[in-house]
Design an enzyme around this catalytic site. Structure first.
Site, PDB file in Angstrom:
ATOM      1  N   ARG A   1      -5.702   2.518  10.250  1.00  0.00           N
ATOM      2  CA  ARG A   1      -5.282   3.597   9.343  1.00  0.00           C
ATOM      3  C   ARG A   1      -6.176   4.798   9.567  1.00  0.00           C
ATOM      4  NH1 ARG A   1      -4.366   2.618   3.022  1.00  0.00           N
ATOM      5  NH2 ARG A   1      -6.612   2.878   3.025  1.00  0.00           N
TER       6      ARG A   1
ATOM      7  N   THR B   1      -5.352  10.861   6.997  1.00  0.00           N
ATOM      8  CA  THR B   1      -3.920  10.900   6.662  1.00  0.00           C
ATOM      9  C   THR B   1      -3.425   9.565   6.098  1.00  0.00           C
ATOM     10  OG1 THR B   1      -3.241  10.104   8.834  1.00  0.00           O
ATOM     11  CG2 THR B   1      -3.510  12.496   8.593  1.00  0.00           C
TER      12      THR B   1
ATOM     13  N   ASP C   1     -12.869  -2.871   1.599  1.00  0.00           N
ATOM     14  CA  ASP C   1     -12.331  -2.834   2.959  1.00  0.00           C
ATOM     15  C   ASP C   1     -12.379  -4.240   3.558  1.00  0.00           C
ATOM     16  OD1 ASP C   1     -12.270  -2.647   5.895  1.00  0.00           O
ATOM     17  OD2 ASP C   1     -12.200  -0.492   5.530  1.00  0.00           O
TER      18      ASP C   1
ATOM     19  N   ASP D   1     -14.094  -4.673   7.101  1.00  0.00           N
ATOM     20  CA  ASP D   1     -15.559  -4.561   7.041  1.00  0.00           C
ATOM     21  C   ASP D   1     -16.183  -5.789   6.390  1.00  0.00           C
ATOM     22  OD1 ASP D   1     -15.739  -2.148   8.334  1.00  0.00           O
ATOM     23  OD2 ASP D   1     -15.712  -0.947   6.500  1.00  0.00           O
TER      24      ASP D   1
HETATM   25  C1  PRP Z   1      -6.481  -2.118   6.638  1.00  0.00           C
HETATM   26  C2  PRP Z   1      -5.779  -3.425   6.329  1.00  0.00           C
HETATM   27  C3  PRP Z   1      -4.371  -3.126   6.752  1.00  0.00           C
HETATM   28  C4  PRP Z   1      -4.216  -1.663   6.360  1.00  0.00           C
HETATM   29  C5  PRP Z   1      -3.467  -1.607   5.058  1.00  0.00           C
HETATM   30  O1  PRP Z   1      -6.771  -2.017   7.972  1.00  0.00           O
HETATM   31  O2  PRP Z   1      -6.332  -4.525   6.993  1.00  0.00           O
HETATM   32  O3  PRP Z   1      -4.112  -3.297   8.127  1.00  0.00           O
HETATM   33  O4  PRP Z   1      -5.541  -1.147   6.193  1.00  0.00           O
HETATM   34  O5  PRP Z   1      -3.215  -0.302   4.713  1.00  0.00           O
HETATM   35  P1  PRP Z   1      -1.762   0.310   4.647  1.00  0.00           P
HETATM   36  O6  PRP Z   1      -0.899  -0.675   3.944  1.00  0.00           O
HETATM   37  O7  PRP Z   1      -1.984   1.572   3.845  1.00  0.00           O
HETATM   38  O8  PRP Z   1      -1.294   0.612   6.045  1.00  0.00           O
HETATM   39  P2  PRP Z   1      -7.554  -0.791   8.626  1.00  0.00           P
HETATM   40  O9  PRP Z   1      -6.570   0.235   9.094  1.00  0.00           O
HETATM   41  O10 PRP Z   1      -8.620  -0.334   7.711  1.00  0.00           O
HETATM   42  O11 PRP Z   1      -8.143  -1.414   9.945  1.00  0.00           O
HETATM   43  P3  PRP Z   1      -9.187  -2.623  10.159  1.00  0.00           P
HETATM   44  O12 PRP Z   1      -8.471  -3.904   9.852  1.00  0.00           O
HETATM   45  O13 PRP Z   1      -9.528  -2.498  11.607  1.00  0.00           O
HETATM   46  O14 PRP Z   1     -10.368  -2.408   9.247  1.00  0.00           O
HETATM   47  N1  URA Z   2      -7.329  -1.570   3.531  1.00  0.00           N
HETATM   48  C1  URA Z   2      -8.317  -2.316   2.988  1.00  0.00           C
HETATM   49  O1  URA Z   2      -9.043  -3.033   3.702  1.00  0.00           O
HETATM   50  N2  URA Z   2      -8.476  -2.257   1.653  1.00  0.00           N
HETATM   51  C2  URA Z   2      -7.714  -1.489   0.859  1.00  0.00           C
HETATM   52  O2  URA Z   2      -7.909  -1.498  -0.376  1.00  0.00           O
HETATM   53  C3  URA Z   2      -6.694  -0.717   1.447  1.00  0.00           C
HETATM   54  C4  URA Z   2      -6.514  -0.784   2.797  1.00  0.00           C
END
Ligand code: PRP
Ligand code: URA
Length: 216
Positions: A111, A115, A207, A210
């Site tokens: 994400r 944006t 997150d 993380d």
């Molecule tokens: C997080 C989560 C989803 C996404 C959800 O991943 O694991 O994939 O955000 O958000 P959305 O429904 O608004 O699209 P992130 O993009 O932070 O990546 P990561 O898993 O690498 O931390």
């Molecule tokens: N991705 C995450 O990991 N946590 C949130 O709350 C939203 C998106």
């Protein structure tokens, strides 16, 4: 006020007491990486047990120590588990504990922090994807952008029989995903209240990526 999703036919909360208990521990800010990882895996296993209750069966002949009988086994193509990177990876082992013969694909999406739009960076799916039951996994369904895009990618590759499983969902994401893909059954461990101004789930767990990988 949070968005009502009670009209959506392709959404189910798997609210088993064990899932609820483990989600509470997951939310706790004092839960460290080790325990967080273990909990994500355990919750994924418990949820998969319920989400796969419609698996097709066929009878085979089996000889017991007493006599021969017909008895059911899972039939059809092997399941494909498709985690959305990174955080979805945390759910794979738990599901493999239940379905050890499953194949694993990967979809890389992140994400954009400004944006909140998903960006694709990787896609590798088990072949042939078109005949397999597929479960897409990601602990968090926030705006729904990542899940919608991941399922679009799988459908472009021929995937048809798709479920989506997350641990925590926001009503905004549930509505967007269920309406964009009405043929996909969406399972969540808990439906949270809403998204905040930076599109994090409230109360959520922070997150997920993380916390699983210890990167913050
Ligand atoms: C997080 C989560 C989803 C996404 C959800 O991943 O694991 O994939 O955000 O958000 P959305 O429904 O608004 O699209 P992130 O993009 O932070 O990546 P990561 O898993 O690498 O931390
Ligand atoms: N991705 C995450 O990991 N946590 C949130 O709350 C939203 C998106």
């Amino acid at each position: 006020m949070s968005i009502d999703v009670s009209d959506l036919k392709n959404f189910q909360v798997i609210d088993h007491p064990l899932v609820q208990h483990k989600i509470t521990m997951l939310r706790d800010v004092s839960t460290g990486t080790n325990q967080f990882r273990a909990l994500v895996s355990e919750i994924a296993m418990l949820m998969a047990y319920e989400a796969f209750r419609d698996m097709p069966l066929e009878d085979i002949e089996v000889r017991t120590p007493i006599e021969t009988c017909m008895s059911p086994v899972i039939s059809g193509r092997k399941v494909a588990i498709v985690p959305i990177l990174r955080a979805g990876l945390g759910m794979v082992d738990g599901i493999l504990t239940l379905i050890p013969s499953a194949r694993v694909g990967h979809i890389g999406l992140y994400r954009d922090p400004e944006t909140h739009e998903p960006h694709e960076y990787y896609c590798k799916l088990p072949d042939p994807i078109s005949e397999r039951p597929i479960v897409v996994v990601d602990p968090m369904l926030a705006t729904g952008g990542s899940a919608v895009d991941a399922i679009n990618m799988i459908k472009e590759h021929g995937g048809k029989n798709i479920k989506f499983m997350c641990i925590i969902a926001a009503p905004e994401g549930v509505r967007k995903l269920c309406e964009s893909h009405p043929d996909v059954m969406v399972y969540a461990g808990h439906l949270d209240r809403e998204l905040n101004s930076i599109k994090y789930i409230c109360p959520g767990l922070g997150d997920a990526g993380d916390r699983i990988f210890g990167t913050k």
